[in-house]
Design a protein around this motif. Structure first.
Motif, mmCIF file in Angstrom:
data_model
loop_
_atom_site.group_PDB
_atom_site.id
_atom_site.type_symbol
_atom_site.label_atom_id
_atom_site.label_comp_id
_atom_site.label_asym_id
_atom_site.label_seq_id
_atom_site.Cartn_x
_atom_site.Cartn_y
_atom_site.Cartn_z
ATOM 1 N N ALA A 1 0.853 -1.192 0.000
ATOM 2 C CA ALA A 1 0.000 0.000 0.000
ATOM 3 C C ALA A 1 0.885 1.238 0.000
ATOM 4 O O ALA A 1 1.741 1.397 0.879
ATOM 5 C CB ALA A 1 -0.901 0.001 1.221
ATOM 6 N N LEU A 2 0.713 2.089 -0.994
ATOM 7 C CA LEU A 2 1.423 3.361 -1.074
ATOM 8 C C LEU A 2 0.505 4.429 -0.503
ATOM 9 O O LEU A 2 -0.508 4.786 -1.103
ATOM 10 C CB LEU A 2 1.793 3.669 -2.524
ATOM 11 N N ILE A 3 0.851 4.921 0.682
ATOM 12 C CA ILE A 3 -0.022 5.811 1.435
ATOM 13 C C ILE A 3 0.617 7.187 1.520
ATOM 14 O O ILE A 3 1.714 7.332 2.061
ATOM 15 C CB ILE A 3 -0.278 5.251 2.843
ATOM 16 N N ASP A 4 -0.063 8.182 0.983
ATOM 17 C CA ASP A 4 0.448 9.550 0.969
ATOM 18 C C ASP A 4 -0.246 10.365 2.056
ATOM 19 O O ASP A 4 -1.456 10.592 1.994
ATOM 20 C CB ASP A 4 0.214 10.174 -0.406
ATOM 21 N N MET A 5 0.517 10.787 3.047
ATOM 22 C CA MET A 5 -0.007 11.584 4.147
ATOM 23 C C MET A 5 0.444 13.033 4.000
ATOM 24 O O MET A 5 1.507 13.311 3.445
ATOM 25 C CB MET A 5 0.496 11.035 5.490
ATOM 26 N N SER A 6 -0.342 13.935 4.551
ATOM 27 C CA SER A 6 0.059 15.346 4.563
ATOM 28 C C SER A 6 1.247 15.527 5.503
ATOM 29 O O SER A 6 1.563 14.671 6.329
ATOM 30 C CB SER A 6 -1.110 16.233 4.992
ATOM 31 N N LYS A 7 1.906 16.694 5.383
ATOM 32 C CA LYS A 7 3.156 16.931 6.107
ATOM 33 C C LYS A 7 2.993 16.886 7.623
ATOM 34 O O LYS A 7 3.964 16.645 8.354
ATOM 35 C CB LYS A 7 3.746 18.266 5.685
ATOM 36 N N GLU A 8 1.774 17.098 8.119
ATOM 37 C CA GLU A 8 1.548 17.067 9.569
ATOM 38 C C GLU A 8 1.931 15.713 10.168
ATOM 39 O O GLU A 8 2.333 15.634 11.334
ATOM 40 C CB GLU A 8 0.077 17.366 9.890
ATOM 41 N N PHE A 9 1.802 14.649 9.376
ATOM 42 C CA PHE A 9 2.083 13.304 9.880
ATOM 43 C C PHE A 9 3.504 13.175 10.407
ATOM 44 O O PHE A 9 3.760 12.428 11.363
ATOM 45 C CB PHE A 9 1.843 12.271 8.770
ATOM 46 N N ALA A 10 4.439 13.898 9.806
ATOM 47 C CA ALA A 10 5.861 13.761 10.153
ATOM 48 C C ALA A 10 6.332 14.792 11.160
ATOM 49 O O ALA A 10 7.539 14.897 11.423
ATOM 50 C CB ALA A 10 6.710 13.842 8.885
ATOM 51 N N THR A 11 5.408 15.553 11.743
ATOM 52 C CA THR A 11 5.815 16.632 12.639
ATOM 53 C C THR A 11 5.542 16.287 14.098
ATOM 54 O O THR A 11 4.573 15.585 14.421
ATOM 55 C CB THR A 11 5.073 17.935 12.301
ATOM 56 N N GLY A 12 6.409 16.808 14.985
ATOM 57 C CA GLY A 12 6.178 16.715 16.417
ATOM 58 C C GLY A 12 6.398 15.329 16.998
ATOM 59 O O GLY A 12 6.331 14.320 16.303
ATOM 60 N N GLY A 13 6.688 15.309 18.291
ATOM 61 C CA GLY A 13 6.810 14.058 19.014
ATOM 62 C C GLY A 13 8.189 13.436 18.941
ATOM 63 O O GLY A 13 8.970 13.715 18.034
ATOM 64 N N GLY A 14 8.466 12.569 19.909
ATOM 65 C CA GLY A 14 9.730 11.843 19.927
ATOM 66 C C GLY A 14 9.626 10.535 19.175
ATOM 67 O O GLY A 14 8.663 10.284 18.442
ATOM 68 N N SER A 15 10.599 9.671 19.372
ATOM 69 C CA SER A 15 10.646 8.420 18.610
ATOM 70 C C SER A 15 9.467 7.513 18.921
ATOM 71 O O SER A 15 8.944 6.831 18.031
ATOM 72 C CB SER A 15 11.963 7.688 18.897
ATOM 73 N N LEU A 16 9.016 7.482 20.200
ATOM 74 C CA LEU A 16 7.865 6.649 20.549
ATOM 75 C C LEU A 16 6.625 7.105 19.805
ATOM 76 O O LEU A 16 5.868 6.294 19.257
ATOM 77 C CB LEU A 16 7.616 6.686 22.055
ATOM 78 N N SER A 17 6.408 8.421 19.766
ATOM 79 C CA SER A 17 5.253 8.969 19.066
ATOM 80 C C SER A 17 5.323 8.687 17.562
ATOM 81 O O SER A 17 4.328 8.291 16.944
ATOM 82 C CB SER A 17 5.158 10.481 19.302
ATOM 83 N N ILE A 18 6.501 8.862 16.982
ATOM 84 C CA ILE A 18 6.666 8.623 15.545
ATOM 85 C C ILE A 18 6.418 7.155 15.211
ATOM 86 O O ILE A 18 5.669 6.822 14.284
ATOM 87 C CB ILE A 18 8.080 9.036 15.084
ATOM 88 N N MET A 19 7.042 6.260 15.976
ATOM 89 C CA MET A 19 6.874 4.830 15.710
ATOM 90 C C MET A 19 5.439 4.379 15.964
ATOM 91 O O MET A 19 4.904 3.561 15.226
ATOM 92 C CB MET A 19 7.843 4.031 16.578
ATOM 93 N N GLY A 20 4.803 4.951 16.996
ATOM 94 C CA GLY A 20 3.424 4.585 17.290
ATOM 95 C C GLY A 20 2.471 4.980 16.179
ATOM 96 O O GLY A 20 1.602 4.202 15.797
ATOM 97 N N ARG A 21 2.636 6.184 15.653
ATOM 98 C CA ARG A 21 1.734 6.625 14.583
ATOM 99 C C ARG A 21 1.941 5.806 13.311
ATOM 100 O O ARG A 21 0.981 5.509 12.594
ATOM 101 C CB ARG A 21 1.906 8.121 14.323
ATOM 102 N N ILE A 22 3.196 5.442 13.022
ATOM 103 C CA ILE A 22 3.456 4.592 11.862
ATOM 104 C C ILE A 22 2.812 3.224 12.074
ATOM 105 O O ILE A 22 2.201 2.660 11.158
ATOM 106 C CB ILE A 22 4.968 4.447 11.618
ATOM 107 N N ALA A 23 2.930 2.695 13.294
ATOM 108 C CA ALA A 23 2.329 1.397 13.599
ATOM 109 C C ALA A 23 0.813 1.438 13.402
ATOM 110 O O ALA A 23 0.220 0.478 12.879
ATOM 111 C CB ALA A 23 2.663 0.988 15.027
ATOM 112 N N GLU A 24 0.159 2.524 13.801
ATOM 113 C CA GLU A 24 -1.287 2.647 13.605
ATOM 114 C C GLU A 24 -1.651 2.513 12.129
ATOM 115 O O GLU A 24 -2.620 1.837 11.766
ATOM 116 C CB GLU A 24 -1.776 3.989 14.142
#
Length: 295
Positions: free
Chosen positions: A127-150
């Motif tokens: 699946a090629l999923i295009d997210m807006s730039k907000e997806f990559a902003t804010g949070g530490g590594s736990l937050s980044i990895m958690g959102r990707i996992a979702e």
């Protein structure tokens, strides 16, 4: 008489406004090679007046899909109603975030508010999923990895999807976040640290099921054992059984088992409990409780 007509018209107008505004509440195999059972659910609203008996008006025919958020820093699946059970609808529902009831149950999303789904395509099994730039902003590594996992768990709940590549604002990127978390060609196996040791993908909470219940998911249990019970609302065991995942004892496997057939007099609200027995003291551990309605 004029007053009575005004009350009736006002009532019908209120119902019309409710429908047009989408006045509805939101209420899987989710392995890399699983299938997605969906529940066709009729959503109805009862309309009553002093002039006629209560009737049911069908607003829409919707399906329930699994959407994956975080709970206690682990992935947790909930059931959301969507118009069409596909990856596009599921991801849009993911970005809406958990409902108030789900938040009250401890469910949260690590995806930043304002994130939009720009595009999604499935090529092969990716699946090629295009997210807006907000997806990559804010949070530490736990937050980044958690959102990707979702995103990964939600996308791979569809049988045609095994891997995910996330793009940001239409651009291909290999990593996001200050520590460089991979977002290209990733799957559930890359995020098992975010999964509970027993993750039931189907059925999802509050799903309407038949007397034959198919349970699917992924697990890492002792000797691959998976136990289950059907409980009444007062916690009485109605039915119980056992199955095995494809692997266990330190390695992740998947399970797909049909519980057949519940007693004919079992109807209404029940709870599906999926768990394993401890190898140390034979006590139930890693239990998952899923409220269901049997019809």
């Amino acid at each position: 008489m004029r007053l009575r007509r005004f009350v009736v018209v006002l009532g019908l107008l209120s119902i019309s406004i409710f429908v047009s505004c989408g006045g509805q509440s939101f209420e899987p195999m989710a392995t890399d090679t699983g299938s997605v059972p969906v529940d066709e659910t009729t959503v109805a609203v009862a309309i009553s007046s002093s002039l006629a008996p209560t009737t049911s008006v069908v607003l829409s025919q919707q399906s329930m899909v699994g959407v994956y958020f975080m709970k206690n820093e682990l992935i947790s699946v909930v059931g959301h109603l969507v118009a069409t059970p596909n990856i596009d609808e599921a991801l849009h529902s993911l970005l809406l975030g958990p409902t108030a009831a789900e938040i009250g149950d401890g469910v949260v999303s690590y995806i930043p508010q304002g994130t939009q789904l720009l595009d999604v395509k499935v090529k092969g099994t990716t699946a090629l999923i295009d997210m807006s730039k907000e997806f990559a902003t804010g949070g530490g590594s736990l937050s980044i990895m958690g959102r990707i996992a979702e995103v990964v768990y939600t996308a791979t709940s569809f049988s045609e999807v095994e891997r995910v590549t996330i793009r940001i604002g239409g651009l291909s990127v290999e990593q996001i976040g200050g520590e460089g978390i991979d977002v290209s060609d990733i799957g559930r196996s890359d995020f098992v640290d975010f999964s509970p040791l027993i993750l039931v993908d189907s059925p999802v909470p509050h799903q309407i099921v038949s007397h034959d219940i198919r349970i699917q998911g992924m697990s890492n249990t002792f000797e691959a054992g998976i136990n289950y019970q059907i409980l009444s609302t007062d916690s009485t065991v109605i039915y119980e059984g056992y199955t095995m995942a494809s692997s266990g004892t330190g390695t992740w496997g998947t399970f797909d088992h049909l519980i057949e057939t519940l007693p004919a007099d079992v109807n209404g609200e029940v709870v599906l409990k999926v768990f394993e027995y401890s190898s140390k003291d034979s006590e139930p551990i890693n239990a998952v409780f899923i409220p269901l309605t049997v019809e």
